[in-house]
Scaffold this motif. Structure first.
Motif, PDB file in Angstrom:
ATOM      1  N   GLN A 160       5.049   8.573   5.563  1.00  0.00           N
ATOM      2  CA  GLN A 160       4.629   7.744   6.632  1.00  0.00           C
ATOM      3  C   GLN A 160       3.241   7.331   6.698  1.00  0.00           C
ATOM      4  O   GLN A 160       2.780   6.298   7.006  1.00  0.00           O
ATOM      5  CB  GLN A 160       5.172   8.104   7.934  1.00  0.00           C
ATOM      6  N   LYS A 161       2.705   8.215   6.052  1.00  0.00           N
ATOM      7  CA  LYS A 161       1.004   8.078   5.997  1.00  0.00           C
ATOM      8  C   LYS A 161       0.613   7.236   4.887  1.00  0.00           C
ATOM      9  O   LYS A 161      -0.301   6.165   5.176  1.00  0.00           O
ATOM     10  CB  LYS A 161       0.433   9.401   5.732  1.00  0.00           C
ATOM     11  N   SER A 162       1.469   7.270   3.811  1.00  0.00           N
ATOM     12  CA  SER A 162       1.138   6.192   2.557  1.00  0.00           C
ATOM     13  C   SER A 162       1.698   5.039   2.656  1.00  0.00           C
ATOM     14  O   SER A 162       1.409   3.902   2.024  1.00  0.00           O
ATOM     15  CB  SER A 162       1.690   7.068   1.663  1.00  0.00           C
ATOM     16  N   TRP A 163       2.770   4.712   3.786  1.00  0.00           N
ATOM     17  CA  TRP A 163       3.597   3.375   4.041  1.00  0.00           C
ATOM     18  C   TRP A 163       2.505   2.375   3.985  1.00  0.00           C
ATOM     19  O   TRP A 163       2.883   1.344   3.440  1.00  0.00           O
ATOM     20  CB  TRP A 163       4.397   3.679   4.990  1.00  0.00           C
ATOM     21  N   PRO A 164       1.433   2.050   4.890  1.00  0.00           N
ATOM     22  CA  PRO A 164       0.701   1.127   5.100  1.00  0.00           C
ATOM     23  C   PRO A 164       0.345   0.210   3.812  1.00  0.00           C
ATOM     24  O   PRO A 164       0.445  -0.968   3.616  1.00  0.00           O
ATOM     25  CB  PRO A 164      -0.496   1.300   5.824  1.00  0.00           C
ATOM     26  N   TRP A 165      -0.202   1.103   2.835  1.00  0.00           N
ATOM     27  CA  TRP A 165      -0.722   0.356   1.437  1.00  0.00           C
ATOM     28  C   TRP A 165       0.633   0.478   0.166  1.00  0.00           C
ATOM     29  O   TRP A 165       0.624  -0.367  -0.504  1.00  0.00           O
ATOM     30  CB  TRP A 165      -1.921   1.344   0.721  1.00  0.00           C
ATOM     31  N   LEU A 166       1.603   1.236   0.422  1.00  0.00           N
ATOM     32  CA  LEU A 166       2.841   1.304  -0.199  1.00  0.00           C
ATOM     33  C   LEU A 166       3.751  -0.098  -0.234  1.00  0.00           C
ATOM     34  O   LEU A 166       4.010  -0.463  -0.940  1.00  0.00           O
ATOM     35  CB  LEU A 166       3.565   2.358  -0.236  1.00  0.00           C
ATOM     36  N   LYS A 167       3.400  -0.321   1.164  1.00  0.00           N
ATOM     37  CA  LYS A 167       4.374  -1.545   1.561  1.00  0.00           C
ATOM     38  C   LYS A 167       3.693  -2.619   0.990  1.00  0.00           C
ATOM     39  O   LYS A 167       4.495  -3.598   0.197  1.00  0.00           O
ATOM     40  CB  LYS A 167       4.199  -1.734   3.196  1.00  0.00           C
ATOM     41  N   TRP A 168       2.383  -3.021   1.025  1.00  0.00           N
ATOM     42  CA  TRP A 168       1.787  -4.092   0.199  1.00  0.00           C
ATOM     43  C   TRP A 168       2.084  -4.208  -1.088  1.00  0.00           C
ATOM     44  O   TRP A 168       2.247  -5.098  -1.934  1.00  0.00           O
ATOM     45  CB  TRP A 168       0.350  -3.941   0.825  1.00  0.00           C
ATOM     46  N   MET A 169       1.727  -2.906  -1.767  1.00  0.00           N
ATOM     47  CA  MET A 169       2.025  -2.696  -3.289  1.00  0.00           C
ATOM     48  C   MET A 169       3.555  -3.279  -3.591  1.00  0.00           C
ATOM     49  O   MET A 169       3.579  -3.841  -4.428  1.00  0.00           O
ATOM     50  CB  MET A 169       1.842  -1.325  -3.617  1.00  0.00           C
ATOM     51  N   CYS A 199       5.568  -5.147  -1.916  1.00  0.00           N
ATOM     52  CA  CYS A 199       5.601  -6.620  -1.960  1.00  0.00           C
ATOM     53  C   CYS A 199       5.178  -7.498  -3.070  1.00  0.00           C
ATOM     54  O   CYS A 199       5.682  -8.411  -3.547  1.00  0.00           O
ATOM     55  CB  CYS A 199       5.011  -6.986  -0.549  1.00  0.00           C
ATOM     56  N   VAL A 200       3.904  -6.980  -3.504  1.00  0.00           N
ATOM     57  CA  VAL A 200       3.401  -7.426  -4.754  1.00  0.00           C
ATOM     58  C   VAL A 200       4.074  -7.253  -5.896  1.00  0.00           C
ATOM     59  O   VAL A 200       4.504  -8.349  -6.724  1.00  0.00           O
ATOM     60  CB  VAL A 200       1.874  -6.989  -4.878  1.00  0.00           C
ATOM     61  N   VAL A 201       4.731  -6.286  -6.026  1.00  0.00           N
ATOM     62  CA  VAL A 201       5.470  -5.777  -7.269  1.00  0.00           C
ATOM     63  C   VAL A 201       6.927  -6.664  -7.199  1.00  0.00           C
ATOM     64  O   VAL A 201       7.319  -7.461  -8.389  1.00  0.00           O
ATOM     65  CB  VAL A 201       5.930  -4.443  -7.181  1.00  0.00           C
ATOM     66  N   LEU A 202       7.490  -6.898  -5.940  1.00  0.00           N
ATOM     67  CA  LEU A 202       8.654  -7.548  -5.811  1.00  0.00           C
ATOM     68  C   LEU A 202       8.507  -9.148  -5.901  1.00  0.00           C
ATOM     69  O   LEU A 202       9.226  -9.732  -6.617  1.00  0.00           O
ATOM     70  CB  LEU A 202       9.347  -7.461  -4.350  1.00  0.00           C
ATOM     71  N   LEU A 203       7.277  -9.628  -5.456  1.00  0.00           N
ATOM     72  CA  LEU A 203       6.752 -10.923  -5.567  1.00  0.00           C
ATOM     73  C   LEU A 203       6.798 -11.454  -7.053  1.00  0.00           C
ATOM     74  O   LEU A 203       7.052 -12.387  -7.730  1.00  0.00           O
ATOM     75  CB  LEU A 203       5.642 -11.171  -4.722  1.00  0.00           C
ATOM     76  N   GLY A 204       6.045 -10.466  -7.928  1.00  0.00           N
ATOM     77  CA  GLY A 204       5.646 -10.788  -9.178  1.00  0.00           C
ATOM     78  C   GLY A 204       7.045 -10.571  -9.893  1.00  0.00           C
ATOM     79  O   GLY A 204       7.281 -11.443 -10.871  1.00  0.00           O
ATOM     80  N   GLY A 205       7.830  -9.661  -9.572  1.00  0.00           N
ATOM     81  CA  GLY A 205       9.243  -9.784 -10.594  1.00  0.00           C
ATOM     82  C   GLY A 205      10.032 -10.961 -10.232  1.00  0.00           C
ATOM     83  O   GLY A 205      10.556 -11.335 -11.106  1.00  0.00           O
ATOM     84  N   LEU A 206       9.970 -11.285  -9.048  1.00  0.00           N
ATOM     85  CA  LEU A 206      10.780 -12.540  -8.691  1.00  0.00           C
ATOM     86  C   LEU A 206      10.434 -13.834  -9.383  1.00  0.00           C
ATOM     87  O   LEU A 206      11.150 -14.457  -9.676  1.00  0.00           O
ATOM     88  CB  LEU A 206      10.917 -12.669  -7.055  1.00  0.00           C
TER      89      LEU A 206
END
Length: 594
Positions: free
Chosen positions: A142-151, A153-160
């Motif tokens: 939960q503490k790391s989720w704010p920056w993990l969420k954006w990472m 999203c970037v990985v999924l968008l790049g993969g797509l």
């Protein structure tokens, strides 16, 4: 006289009670004021007393057995259940030993049941302990989720993006479908009731689940084989309708007339669905699907249950699952319920579509994929701005039917399909005639520029199957309002204000399904059409069936005297004429008219 009183203790003893014994009868006879006048009556009572005593003695073992069963009911239930499990294991082992390939369906069903049983036991006995052990990891996450969420999203968008570039390079027409998908999402966002309150988690997860389902169903070999197998099993199951319809209408009518051949399938399927609801099978399945949607998308239990139910039942039956909660649901939740009804088809209608020749695997895939998309687009168009009473509430009880036994459930299910049968019949007459006119017009325009055989039966058939797999039409407005208003009359105004927006969303969900199908669907070319058509059952159509029938039409020639001949590769093939007859049953060609 106290010795002659009937007590509960003496009643259990039977003959020990003096009032039911011969000695007691004699004492009562001596104490009477007029023994001569009552002697016959007393003798009759003595006979009845002896009969009651014998009867109680005869029933004494049965009473003891009944009391024993009541006292050890749970233990006996476990014993019986254990014996049944042992018997099934023996049967399962024998079936797998004799022919594992034949028993593959049994293996899959058994594995699913065992998995869910083990999962339930694990959650019941070990769930709390596992959560306690994982609590430190959860806090860290939960503490790391704010920056993990954006990472993420970037990985999924790049993969797509990478996947789209590589995949569409071979079939550029897929980009048209992708552009349509993006346009529809932007259009629905523009129509949103509250733009700033949109839950992008629900939108992204809903579209992501739909994309993953579509990728598994349309691109992977296990997915294609699984849904093809499911479609074949449903077709095989629906063939049992012939037993009932042939008895009522006769073999001649069901073989030659479409209405007597196909429409009884709706009656049979509706009957089966009603029985499954009575037994609780459908409720269990819906709960499992809704749990996945609720956990991933963050939606409430009530709206998720209704949308998941729409995979199997219609727009009026699904809200019955959550009928006790409709009065307290927010407008956003009601909008999700309506959108789910407009975006999917009922199981009985699916059975009818399959009987029309539509590919069963595509129909099942479209119905399953529509559920997460409907929930996502509903939250995009009408996001939640109220405080829901069912947020995070997991123990929502599913309502069951009011039938008292399985026969009543079967009868009610069959009777409820009569109106649906009539509605489908009249719409078929109108829409099939219109479709034939459109096909004729397309062929005429195509011939003007030397394009032969232009019609809706090309690649567009699979896409159209996904697009039409829903109830999003203006006649459904009355069905939706009538069904919901009858359940919660006090919210009629809310229903009327939301129905048009939900109808628009449902239309876009069906088109989104079609765009995704167009993006992912790549027709597979058949190398040997002779073998393919000779082995297929022609119970449904597909792109492969269409291309091979087109080849067969091109290979057939009518002589001046009306004789039929075939060129290579169909020349000299015994199955040429039977396959041509089957192809003519699905597609129009000049050879068929001859």
């Amino acid at each position: 006289m106290e010795d002659n009183q009937i007590t509960l203790v003496n009643l259990e003893r039977g003959s020990d009670n003096p009032a039911f014994s011969s000695q007691g009868e004699e004492r009562l006879h001596k104490e009477s004021d007029d023994p001569c006048g009552e002697s016959k009556e007393e003798r009759g009572r003595e006979g009845k007393g002896r009969f009651s005593s014998y009867w109680r003695k005869a029933l004494h073992p049965a009473s003891k057995a009944k009391r024993f069963c009541k006292a050890h009911a749970k233990a006996m239930q476990k014993v019986v259940l254990g014996l049944l499990c042992i018997a099934y294991l023996c049967y399962f082992a024998a079936a797998c030993w004799l022919n594992f390939q034949r028993a593959l369906a049994l293996v899959v069903m058994t594995a699913l049941v065992v998995f869910f049983m083990c999962w339930s036991l694990f959650r019941k006995h070990c769930g709390a302990k596992i959560l306690q052990l994982l609590r430190p990891c959860r806090k860290c996450f939960q503490k790391s989720w704010p920056w993990l969420k954006w990472m993420l999203c970037v990985v999924l968008l790049g993969g797509l993006t990478t996947w789209l570039v590589l995949d569409t390079s071979r079939n550029p027409e897929q980009l048209v479908s992708f552009a349509g998908l993006c346009f529809l999402v932007l259009f629905l966002f523009a129509c949103s009731k509250h733009h700033g309150a949109v839950s992008w988690r629900a939108v992204v997860w809903g579209l992501g689940l739909e994309f993953l389902l579509g990728l598994f169903i349309l691109r992977t070999t296990p997915g294609i084989q699984t849904f093809q197998w499911l479609g074949d099993q449903i077709q095989f199951f629906l063939s049992y309708t012939t037993a009932g319809s042939s008895f009522v209408f006769g073999n001649t009518l069901i073989e030659e007339i479409f209405a007597f051949q196909t429409l009884p399938i709706i009656v049979f399927f509706s009957c089966v669905m009603s029985v499954l609801y009575y037994l609780g099978v459908m409720q269990w399945l819906i709960l499992k699907i809704s749990w996945v949607l609720q956990v991933s998308m963050g939606t409430t239990a009530t709206e998720t249950l209704s949308v998941a139910g729409n995979i199997f039942v219609g727009q009026t039956e699904s809200p019955l699952l959550i009928r006790p909660y409709l009065a307290d649901m927010t407008n956003s939740e009601i909008h999700a319920v309506m959108t789910g009804g407009f975006s999917t088809i009922a199981g009985s209608v699916m059975g009818a579509y399959i009987s029309f020749g539509i590919d069963a695997a595509s129909l099942i895939a479209a119905s399953v994929m529509a559920a997460p998309c409907a929930l996502a687009m509903s939250k995009l168009v009408y996001p939640e701005v109220e405080e829901s009473k069912f947020k995070g509430k997991e123990n929502i009880r599913l309502s069951c039917g009011e039938e008292r036994n399985i026969l009543e459930a079967a009868s009610n299910g069959a009777a409820a399909s009569v109106g649906l049968v009539a509605n489908i019949a009249v719409n078929l007459i109108a829409f099939l005639a219109a479709l034939e006119f459109i096909n004729a017009a397309l062929r005429w325009f195509g011939e003007m520029v030397d394009i032969e055989g232009l019609s809706f039966q090309e690649r567009a058939e699979s896409i159209t199957t996904f697009a039409l797999c829903g109830f999003a039409n203006f006649s459904s407005i009355g069905i939706m309002l009538g069904g919901l208003t009858s359940m919660v009359p006090q919210r009629k105004g809310d229903f009327a204000s939301l129905v048009l927006r939900a109808l628009l969303t449902g239309i876009c969900v069906s088109m989104l399904n079609a765009c995704l199908a167009g993006l992912l669907y790549v027709p597979t070319e058949v190398s040997d059409c002779v073998t393919f058509l000779s082995t297929t059952n022609f119970s449904s159509t597909s792109y492969a069936t269409y291309t091979c029938c087109k080849q067969l039409f091109a290979s057939s020639m009518l002589g001046e005297n009306g004789t039929l001949s075939f060129t290579a590769p169909w020349a000299g093939v015994e199955e040429s004429v039977p396959c041509l007859i089957q192809c003519c049953g699905h597609y129009n060609h000049t050879t068929c008219a001859g």
